[in-house]
Design an enzyme around this catalytic site. Structure first.
Site, PDB file in Angstrom:
ATOM      1  CG  ASN A  49      20.152  46.622  75.759  1.00  0.00           C
ATOM      2  OD1 ASN A  49      19.589  47.476  76.008  1.00  0.00           O
ATOM      3  ND2 ASN A  49      21.354  46.448  75.677  1.00  0.00           N
ATOM      4  CG  HIS A 135      25.980  52.156  68.991  1.00  0.00           C
ATOM      5  ND1 HIS A 135      27.025  51.371  68.862  1.00  0.00           N
ATOM      6  CD2 HIS A 135      25.484  51.847  70.427  1.00  0.00           C
ATOM      7  CE1 HIS A 135      27.118  50.638  69.807  1.00  0.00           C
ATOM      8  NE2 HIS A 135      26.594  50.893  70.728  1.00  0.00           N
ATOM      9  CD  GLU A 181      21.236  54.359  67.125  1.00  0.00           C
ATOM     10  OE1 GLU A 181      20.488  54.335  68.226  1.00  0.00           O
ATOM     11  OE2 GLU A 181      22.528  54.804  67.502  1.00  0.00           O
ATOM     12  CB  SER A 185      21.059  52.954  71.832  1.00  0.00           C
ATOM     13  OG  SER A 185      22.042  54.146  71.663  1.00  0.00           O
ATOM     14  CG  ASP A 210      21.849  50.285  64.629  1.00  0.00           C
ATOM     15  OD1 ASP A 210      21.269  49.467  65.165  1.00  0.00           O
ATOM     16  OD2 ASP A 210      22.951  50.813  65.178  1.00  0.00           O
ATOM     17  CG  HIS A 213      18.020  50.011  71.026  1.00  0.00           C
ATOM     18  ND1 HIS A 213      18.114  49.344  72.283  1.00  0.00           N
ATOM     19  CD2 HIS A 213      19.058  50.476  70.663  1.00  0.00           C
ATOM     20  CE1 HIS A 213      19.596  49.555  72.704  1.00  0.00           C
ATOM     21  NE2 HIS A 213      20.206  49.933  71.628  1.00  0.00           N
ATOM     22  CE  LYS A 244      22.236  46.364  72.116  1.00  0.00           C
ATOM     23  NZ  LYS A 244      22.742  47.551  71.477  1.00  0.00           N
TER      24      LYS A 244
HETATM   25  C1  LIG Z   1      24.103  47.462  70.967  1.00  0.00           C
HETATM   26  C2  LIG Z   1      24.072  48.313  69.668  1.00  0.00           C
HETATM   27  C3  LIG Z   1      24.953  48.021  68.504  1.00  0.00           C
HETATM   28  C4  LIG Z   1      25.831  46.801  68.653  1.00  0.00           C
HETATM   29  O1  LIG Z   1      25.364  45.546  68.746  1.00  0.00           O
HETATM   30  P1  LIG Z   1      26.259  44.506  69.460  1.00  0.00           P
HETATM   31  O2  LIG Z   1      25.871  43.317  68.848  1.00  0.00           O
HETATM   32  O3  LIG Z   1      25.992  44.606  70.882  1.00  0.00           O
HETATM   33  O4  LIG Z   1      27.854  44.782  69.300  1.00  0.00           O
HETATM   34  C5  LIG Z   1      24.697  48.734  67.529  1.00  0.00           C
HETATM   35  N1  LIG Z   1      24.146  49.676  67.443  1.00  0.00           N
HETATM   36  C6  LIG Z   1      22.942  50.108  68.407  1.00  0.00           C
HETATM   37  C7  LIG Z   1      22.290  51.220  68.415  1.00  0.00           C
HETATM   38  C8  LIG Z   1      23.132  49.429  69.686  1.00  0.00           C
HETATM   39  O5  LIG Z   1      22.545  49.802  70.636  1.00  0.00           O
END
Ligand SMILES: *Cc1c(COP(=O)(O)O)cnc(C)c1O
Length: 390
Positions: A49, A135, A181, A185, A210, A213, A244
């Protein structure tokens, strides 16, 4: 001697194995990037990522090292005791500036941020509306909060609307929090943000978005899909990860100063956990600078060129992000595709239940600005061969 614990666990592992669901870790002897070394083999990786290649960007790596020299290897304590280093505050100001919000707060991971934030905002008298594909961290946090949960069909504002009407009719509903989101993801598709914002305003709900991505990739300042759609100011809780596209580690929330003041008092994963390491904060601070620079824009353009190239070469695949899902359905089929690609030097992970639904297994191709056109051509050829009926 096998203990009763191990005997029990071995049995459960065998069940996973038989269903094609057993997971393993493969030690990697190189940094993440376009090319990685696993078990002595060089592989082209489509599993990271680190979309912009910032995890190995010289200035970002140097900022991590400098932060460690200036502030030490660890932060020493929770943010509320002795661990609130100036560096964390500088990063939070930069995050708030980037997102155009009054304030920001960082956590040791995105997962920890979700667990801290959601239960701090809603509880038993309240309702949380989750998109079916959010997620795991948001699902777990929603469960922990004790609020009533309702799941709306993926990216379906009409279904959300009917649930919001139900919640407002329900006696005793106090607060309503919508969690979704911006870029999903595992599918790489985008949420209909304008419609969601209209609904949450109409029904007096709050929106937590969220952008794990999308942040770093979309919008003029690359701050995410809400910026690209012009609705940043309508989102109460901007949420994301520094791990990411930003190439570092940690989670963040951006919103009003009042939101942050409240979380400092109520987010348990902040209060009862050691502050993030200085190196991660230093790296993220520098990554934010790179993302907003001309260099950041160019890296994004390269990434979108690679994505278009792959989609054009692979009939039937689609995506509006750096994530390109290759549907398999059957778990064992997805796993065997992944193994086939690995044999050809291409690392593409199979995503299976419970990360996605049962019988919705797929390969998840993750593209980055570091990929070369020849990597895309190799991958496209291999994928087309696997997917063609024999
Ligand atoms: C990776 C991810 C998270 C968590 O983030 P980390 O910093 O890896 O714990 C939260 N939401 C989504 C959609 C993700 O892909």
């Amino acid at each position: 001697m096998t203990s009763s614990l191990d005997a029990d666990l071995l049995q459960r592992l065998e069940v996973l194995e038989a269903a094609g669901l057993r997971r393993v870790r493969r030690p990697m002897d190189s940094p993440t990037g376009r090319e990685v070394v696993v078990a002595g083999r060089r592989l082209i990786q489509f599993a990271s990522n680190d979309y912009l290649g910032l995890a190995t960007h010289p200035a970002v790596v140097e900022a991590a090292a400098q932060a460690a020299r200036d502030f030490g290897a660890g932060s020493g304590a929770s943010r509320l005791l002795g661990g609130s280093l100036r560096l964390h505050h500088v990063l939070e100001e930069a995050l708030a500036d980037w997102k155009g919000t009054g304030a920001a707060l960082t956590f040791s991971s995105g997962y920890a941020a979700a667990l801290g934030v959601i239960p701090a905002l809603v509880s038993a008298q309240d309702v949380i509306m989750l998109d079916r594909r959010v997620h795991a961290c948001c699902v777990d946090a929603a469960r922990m909060s004790g609020a009533a949960l309702r799941v709306f069909r993926h990216n379906d504002p009409d279904h959300l609307d009917s649930l919001l009407r139900w919640a407002r009719r329900r006696p005793g509903t106090h607060r309503i929090l919508i969690v979704t989101e911006s870029v999903f993801s595992m599918d790489g598709d985008r949420a209909p943000l304008e419609a969601l914002v209209r609904l949450k305003e109409q029904h007096g709900a709050w929106l937590m978005l969220d952008e794990a991505h999308a942040a770093g990739l979309l919008g003029d300042r690359r701050s995410g899909l809400s910026e690209a759609c012009g609705v940043s100011g309508n989102v109460e809780i901007h949420f994301g990860t520094l791990g990411k596209a930003l190439g570092a580690a940690g989670g963040y929330v951006c919103g009003s100063r009042t939101l942050v003041d409240h979380l400092v008092n109520r987010a348990r994963s902040l209060i009862f956990s050691t502050a993030p390491v200085p190196a991660a904060a230093g790296a993220a601070r520098e990554a934010l600078r790179v993302v907003q620079s001309t260099g950041g824009r160019e890296r994004c353009e390269t990434l979108w060129n690679r994505q278009r190239d792959l989609i054009e070469r692979c009939p039937g695949l689609s995506s509006s992000s750096a994530i390109v899902p290759v549907p398999a359905g059957d778990e064992r089929l997805a796993t065997s595709w992944s193994e086939n690609l690995l044999a050809e030097g291409l690392a593409v992970p199979a995503i299976r239940y419970p990360t996605v639904g049962r019988r919705q297994a797929r390969l998840r191709v993750s593209l980055t600005a570091s990929h070369q056109p020849s990597d895309i051509h190799r991958l496209a050829t291999a994928l087309n061969l696997l997917r063609s009926p024999v």
